[in-house]
Design a protein around this motif. Structure first.
Motif, PDB file in Angstrom:
ATOM      1  N   GLU A  28       0.645  -1.196   0.033  1.00  0.00           N
ATOM      2  CA  GLU A  28       0.322  -0.062  -0.032  1.00  0.00           C
ATOM      3  C   GLU A  28       0.938   1.248   0.131  1.00  0.00           C
ATOM      4  N   TYR A  34      -1.172  -5.278   2.406  1.00  0.00           N
ATOM      5  CA  TYR A  34      -2.342  -6.255   2.413  1.00  0.00           C
ATOM      6  C   TYR A  34      -1.955  -7.707   2.304  1.00  0.00           C
ATOM      7  N   GLU A  35      -2.370  -8.589   3.227  1.00  0.00           N
ATOM      8  CA  GLU A  35      -1.988  -9.984   3.268  1.00  0.00           C
ATOM      9  C   GLU A  35      -3.044 -10.742   3.448  1.00  0.00           C
ATOM     10  N   TYR A  36      -3.025 -11.990   3.158  1.00  0.00           N
ATOM     11  CA  TYR A  36      -3.875 -12.971   3.460  1.00  0.00           C
ATOM     12  C   TYR A  36      -3.448 -14.110   4.675  1.00  0.00           C
ATOM     13  N   ILE A  50      -7.944 -11.289   4.856  1.00  0.00           N
ATOM     14  CA  ILE A  50      -7.170  -9.917   4.502  1.00  0.00           C
ATOM     15  C   ILE A  50      -7.181  -9.076   5.424  1.00  0.00           C
ATOM     16  N   HIS A  51      -5.872  -8.667   5.777  1.00  0.00           N
ATOM     17  CA  HIS A  51      -5.875  -7.484   6.559  1.00  0.00           C
ATOM     18  C   HIS A  51      -4.478  -6.874   6.188  1.00  0.00           C
ATOM     19  N   ILE A  52      -4.085  -5.583   6.911  1.00  0.00           N
ATOM     20  CA  ILE A  52      -2.957  -5.009   6.763  1.00  0.00           C
ATOM     21  C   ILE A  52      -2.216  -5.128   7.771  1.00  0.00           C
TER      22      ILE A  52
END
Length: 69
Positions: A28, A34-36, A50-52
């Motif tokens: 970003e 952002y990853e899973y 999914i989160h930062i």
């Protein structure tokens, strides 16, 4: 050593995990990705989402590279 200032907004990045698979993310800005995964960084968990996260947590001491399409 990683140079995380190389990445730009929207870059697809990846890092190779110890188990031999690649973990992907989308850069970003301000060293955020952002990853899973779940909150413990486990991508195969049924509670993953999914989160930062920070680029440093995403890298987990591994080399991070930008994917060029």
């Amino acid at each position: 050593m990683n140079c995380f200032n190389y990445f730009r907004y929207g870059d697809v990045i990846r890092t190779k995990r110890e188990l031999g698979y690649y973990h992907y993310g989308i850069y970003e800005k301000d060293h955020k990705v952002y990853e899973y995964s779940n909150n413990n960084g486990i991508e195969t968990s049924f509670k993953a989402n999914i989160h930062i996260t920070t680029i440093w947590d995403f890298a987990s001491k591994d080399k991070v590279e930008r994917i060029v399409f």
